[in-house]
Design a protein around this motif. Structure first.
Motif, PDB file in Angstrom:
ATOM      1  N   UNK A 788       0.816  -1.212   0.000  1.00 14.88           N
ATOM      2  CA  UNK A 788       0.000   0.000   0.000  1.00 14.88           C
ATOM      3  C   UNK A 788       0.855   1.269   0.000  1.00 14.88           C
ATOM      4  N   UNK A 789       2.180   1.121  -0.018  1.00 16.71           N
ATOM      5  CA  UNK A 789       3.061   2.284   0.015  1.00 16.71           C
ATOM      6  C   UNK A 789       2.824   3.207  -1.159  1.00 16.71           C
ATOM      7  N   UNK A 790       2.581   4.504  -0.889  1.00 15.90           N
ATOM      8  CA  UNK A 790       2.391   5.486  -1.943  1.00 15.90           C
ATOM      9  C   UNK A 790       1.003   5.509  -2.533  1.00 15.90           C
ATOM     10  N   UNK A 791       0.074   4.746  -1.964  1.00 17.20           N
ATOM     11  CA  UNK A 791      -1.299   4.699  -2.483  1.00 17.20           C
ATOM     12  C   UNK A 791      -2.198   5.545  -1.589  1.00 17.20           C
ATOM     13  N   UNK A 792      -2.965   6.439  -2.200  1.00 13.65           N
ATOM     14  CA  UNK A 792      -3.874   7.309  -1.457  1.00 13.65           C
ATOM     15  C   UNK A 792      -5.310   6.825  -1.628  1.00 13.65           C
ATOM     16  N   UNK A 793      -6.178   7.318  -0.759  1.00 16.72           N
ATOM     17  CA  UNK A 793      -7.614   7.102  -0.943  1.00 16.72           C
ATOM     18  C   UNK A 793      -8.045   7.824  -2.214  1.00 16.72           C
ATOM     19  N   UNK A 794      -9.071   7.296  -2.874  1.00 12.46           N
ATOM     20  CA  UNK A 794      -9.414   7.827  -4.200  1.00 12.46           C
ATOM     21  C   UNK A 794      -9.787   9.298  -4.151  1.00 12.46           C
ATOM     22  N   UNK A 795     -10.251   9.797  -2.998  1.00 12.91           N
ATOM     23  CA  UNK A 795     -10.573  11.206  -2.876  1.00 12.91           C
ATOM     24  C   UNK A 795      -9.360  12.114  -3.001  1.00 12.91           C
ATOM     25  N   UNK A 796      -8.156  11.542  -2.839  1.00 13.59           N
ATOM     26  CA  UNK A 796      -6.910  12.333  -2.925  1.00 13.59           C
ATOM     27  C   UNK A 796      -6.116  12.050  -4.187  1.00 13.59           C
ATOM     28  N   UNK A 797      -6.677  11.255  -5.099  1.00 17.86           N
ATOM     29  CA  UNK A 797      -5.913  10.901  -6.303  1.00 17.86           C
ATOM     30  C   UNK A 797      -5.516  12.134  -7.123  1.00 17.86           C
ATOM     31  N   UNK A 798      -6.436  13.012  -7.353  1.00 15.99           N
ATOM     32  CA  UNK A 798      -6.153  14.198  -8.176  1.00 15.99           C
ATOM     33  C   UNK A 798      -5.161  15.124  -7.475  1.00 15.99           C
ATOM     34  N   UNK A 799      -5.328  15.285  -6.166  1.00 15.20           N
ATOM     35  CA  UNK A 799      -4.439  16.173  -5.412  1.00 15.20           C
ATOM     36  C   UNK A 799      -3.015  15.629  -5.387  1.00 15.20           C
ATOM     37  N   UNK A 800      -2.882  14.303  -5.287  1.00 17.61           N
ATOM     38  CA  UNK A 800      -1.554  13.677  -5.183  1.00 17.61           C
ATOM     39  C   UNK A 800      -1.007  13.205  -6.523  1.00 17.61           C
TER      40      UNK A 800
END
Length: 913
Positions: A788-800
């Motif tokens: 899960x390293x470097x994986x964000x929740x989908x709500x943060x995909x665009x921001x990250x």
């Protein structure tokens, strides 16, 4: 007869020189430059001289040794060290140390030579140790080892170095039989007690006149001058010379920020003197170790057009041909290193077939010869290794070494081999490692002449060779405590030196009594017109230096903390020249340099790249551009690669490639044939073997493959168990595509999409790890991840800037994959370590391909999906337009990531400059 002549001032020697007859006497000096100057003085007075008219002390000792002990060969220190390493390895058990202790043992032989070569020296030392147990504990065993090894060198190998000759000569009682020319001894502070004994022995049959330096401050160097005290007690007479009053002189004491400022000021001062009419041969630049200053000093003097007496030389090891030669020999000898392999390989025509990044990834870590097989081309060139077994005769080594010399420049290799052949006889045998080590030491030490010095130029010399009647204007640089003190590489303390001299009469060279400091004070009192004494606060590398006590004591009232600005040189004038012909160019160049400095400081923007062709684009390329445009440029424009290194630690990319290949095979199914869950271990192993071959995976050691394969077999079995359970719960699941590739063209100006190439359009391609369907037109996209390293929740995909799954959904929704149609309702990262699925899902359509979220998620809707697509499309078009314009400014999202960036050395980001 032995006669002592006290010398308070070097000018007194002129009286002695008046009565000196070069046809019947020999004047003994300490260095080559002084010898040459005295010969020129004799030539000017008498019109002739013979070889024995002026001798260096070292030449006399060599001559005596040759006449008394012709069996001994004089060899260089590096060759003696090679033999010493052989002795230490052959007698490691008895001595308690091996060749790794060579430097220490050699230092003890150097330091204790008068004791080791004295007839009863070791016996007297053993008795002395009885009353000095603390000293015995510190260096008693090292003294024994030094004695044993020195006897091997002298008696078995019949070799001796120049520094040991006088200590060895002290055991002969018939020295006067082999020398009959009267001597005038002018050695200043460079005389040892052993040399004093030899001179006393010679005085029994010939006249020996010893010039004893007797400055008013001689008590400060009582230990150093002890040999003169011994000779004075044994002399037949003491002759006084006419006192000479020292002439008045100008004296300056200057402090600078560093050695570079010292150098600039020295060159500026030399130029001022020359412009004032001072002849170049009357000017001297002097340093304790002039070679430390010479590379920089020579460049400044050359720019000024100032002639110098010093030859311009270069180290042999600075030549690429010599470096490649040694690198090839080391590589062929099994002494593998990535740097040697690189130097020797990339000089060959075959190297054009292998990119440097590929070479670095393959060979950055090397362990054994078998590692060369990582690349067929490298193995072919270096497969045949040199036979390292047994002793190798000199001529055989020379022949093999020469066979790897690839340059047409034979002059350099002749210099190296001449040194080797002078020291090693034809019957000398060493193991290959020692021959190669000796060859390396020759290449490191030898110099070749580029340009002969001008005899009428400025004198640039080291402190021990600095006395000259011609040098009336002198600049002393490098007057630091570090440069004037010698380093003690043994465990002997200052107390040991004094006790040894007091108790058993052996006056060893005490590093606390510096002959450099003595010579400096003596030179300071010599006749001159203008002396400048300089100290730099740092050396050329920026290391802090401390001023010498001599410099500090020159002027009690001098403001030692005041920094002096160096005089300007020709280079400064070139930079600030106001000549009309150069003004516009200088202003233009200055403006350009100023603008580039502003760019480095982030105060001015970097120029846009002029693209001849638009680069290929993928999901990872978009992410890397948004992470930092320079990373994208390094990969896509400059074609740099960051490949995983072949090492004992298997990298994540290799593990990921195996896992992807494995899952691709295990999830195969068709309309008629469902996915299998009964794969046998043997079948899984074969899948892994095939994947390894197809992807060309390499390992530093073949033994690493077996446990990795076993680990992936277990992973496959767990994967099959999980997939079987998942498909029982979600029975409509069917895998439509695995590693599904796509390719299309996009014009960022018009937004036009198509399958055919279009001018000014980006070629966009990629591969989707897996696509599942419920067979009712609904699709789920899966991307395999190990953790899960470097994986964000989908709500943060665009921001990250995690756009990979959104990119794949956008491609499918745009119907850009012909045989893959449907509505995407789920985007998941498939974590195969825990078999979790993290990402976006439409809750209203849950049940057939995935479960609904446990908690209410307002963003798990079809409306949220549409917003994702809209936002992604904006980001994609904006990013492609920036790429099209050639914007590659290094603007990382997180500057902390720069610490691990492969290309930070090439980057122009302001925070890195």
């Amino acid at each position: 007869m032995l006669q002592i002549v006290p010398i308070k001032n070097r000018s007194q020697i002129n009286e002695l020189f008046t009565n000196y007859d070069p046809r019947t006497q020999s004047w003994l000096v300490s260095d080559l430059r002084t010898k040459f100057e005295l010969q020129q003085k004799i030539l000017a007075r008498d019109g002739q001289y013979v070889d024995e008219s002026v001798l260096r002390a070292s030449d006399l000792w060599k001559l005596l040794l040759k006449r008394l002990e012709p069996r001994l060969r004089l060899v260089s220190d590096p060759f003696a060290r090679s033999i010493l390493r052989t002795i230490l390895d052959e007698n490691a058990e008895a001595l308690g140390v091996n060749s790794s202790a060579e430097d220490t043992v050699f230092s003890y032989i150097d330091q204790l030579a008068p004791v080791l070569f004295s007839e009863n020296g070791m016996g007297m030392l053993a008795e002395w140790f009885e009353t000095h147990p603390e000293s015995k504990n510190r260096w008693g065993e090292w003294a024994k080892r030094a004695y044993i090894c020195s006897q091997f060198l002298i008696k078995q190998y019949n070799i001796i170095t120049a520094d040991w000759i006088t200590a060895y000569l002290q055991s002969f009682n018939n020295l006067e039989r082999v020398w009959d020319i009267p001597l005038i001894v002018d050695l200043s502070g460079e005389i040892s007690r052993v040399e004093a004994e030899i001179l006393h022995t010679l005085s029994r049959s010939i006249d020996v006149i010893v010039l004893e330096p007797t400055p008013t401050w001689s008590e400060e160097f009582k230990y150093l001058l002890k040999p003169y005290e011994d000779l004075r007690g044994k002399s037949n007479s003491i002759k006084s010379l006419q006192a000479v009053e020292p002439a008045a002189k100008i004296k300056e004491i200057l402090r600078f920020s560093g050695m570079l400022a010292e150098t600039k000021n020295s060159v500026g001062q030399v130029r001022k003197w020359l412009e004032a009419g001072v002849p170049a041969e009357n000017i001297a630049v002097i340093a304790p170790d002039i070679e430390q200053y010479w590379p920089v000093l020579q460049s400044f003097l050359k720019e000024e057009g100032i002639p110098v007496q010093k030859d311009i030389t270069h180290k042999v090891q600075s030549l690429p041909s010599a470096t490649r030669w040694l690198a090839t020999l080391r590589a062929k000898s099994g002494r593998l290193s990535s740097s040697d392999l690189e130097i020797s390989f990339f000089d060959k025509h075959e190297s054009q077939a292998l990119r440097y990044e590929d070479f670095k990834a393959l060979f950055k870590s090397l362990y054994v010869n078998e590692d060369l097989a990582r690349n067929e081309l490298i193995q072919k060139i270096y497969f045949e290794q040199i036979d390292l077994t047994g002793l190798v005769p000199r001529d055989e080594f020379v022949g093999k070494a020469l066979s790897f010399w690839s340059s047409n420049d034979t002059e350099v290799v002749q210099i190296v081999l001449r040194e080797l052949l002078q020291n090693a006889t034809a019957n000398t045998k060493l193991i290959w490692k020692e021959w190669l080590s000796y060859l390396e030491s020759i290449v490191a030490a030898k110099e070749y002449s580029v340009e002969k010095g001008d005899g009428s130029g400025v004198l640039v010399t080291k402190l021990m060779s600095a006395y000259s009647e011609k040098a009336r204007y002198r600049i002393f640089v490098g007057l630091t405590d570090e440069s004037l003190k010698s380093r003690n590489k043994t465990q002997l303390s200052g107390t040991d030196y004094f006790d040894l001299s007091k108790d058993i009469g052996f006056y060893l060279d005490n590093p606390d009594q510096s002959d450099l400091a003595f010579e400096l004070k003596l030179l300071a009192e010599a006749d001159s017109a203008h002396d400048i004494y300089c100290f730099g606060g740092t050396d050329f590398s920026g290391t802090l230096c401390s001023p010498s006590t001599f410099w500090m004591g020159l002027n009690e009232g001098h403001a030692h903390e005041h920094l002096t600005l160096p005089l300007e040189t020709r280079w400064d004038e070139l930079q600030y020249s106001q000549e009309t012909s150069n003004r516009s160019w200088i202003e233009s160049r200055s403006s350009e340099i100023e603008y580039k400095i502003k760019q480095d400081l982030g105060k001015a923007e970097l120029p846009l790249v002029q693209l001849k062709k638009l680069p290929n684009i993928s999901a990872s390329a978009i992410e890397s551009y948004l992470e930092c445009p320079f990373i994208f440029a390094a990969q896509r424009y400059f074609k740099l690669k960051d490949l995983p290194e072949v090492d004992l630690d298997i990298d994540h990319r290799t593990r990921g490639q195996l896992a992807h290949a494995l899952f691709e095979k295990l999830t195969q199914e068709t309309a008629d044939t469902p996915m299998r869950f009964d794969w046998k271990p043997e079948e899984i192993e074969q899948i892994l073997e095939n994947a390894r071959k197809e992807k060309g995976l390499l390992f530093a050691d073949e033994r690493l493959w077996m446990p990795l394969r076993k680990k992936h077999v277990l992973l496959a079995q767990r994967f099959l168990d999980f997939e079987k359970q998942w498909r029982q719960e979600y029975s409509r699941t069917k895998t439509l595509a695995r590693e599904k590739r796509f390719e299309f063209y996009l014009d960022p100006k018009t937004g036009t999409l198509g399958k055919e190439p279009v001018e000014n359009a980006f070629r966009i391609s990629g591969s989707i790890d897996r696509v599942d369907s419920d067979q009712d037109g609904h699709l789920v996209l899966l991307d395999y991840k190990s953790s899960t390293g470097g994986i964000s929740a989908h709500g943060s995909w665009l921001k990250n800037q995690e756009l990979q799954l959104l990119f794949y959904m956008w491609v499918i929704e745009k119907s850009l994959i012909e045989d893959l149609n449907g509505e995407v309702i789920g985007l998941f990262y498939y974590i195969f370590r825990t078999f979790d699925r993290k990402g976006f899902r439409v809750n209203d359509l849950a049940g057939s391909l995935y479960p609904a979220t446990r908690t209410k998620d307002k963003n798990a809707t079809l409306e949220a999906k549409e917003l994702y697509l809209q936002e992604f499309s904006k980001i994609l078009m904006t990013t492609l337009d920036r790429i099209r314009q050639g914007e590659i400014r290094p603007q990382p999202v997180d500057t902390q990531s720069c610490n691990a960036c492969e290309w930070r050395r090439q980057c122009r980001a302001p925070h890195l400059n």
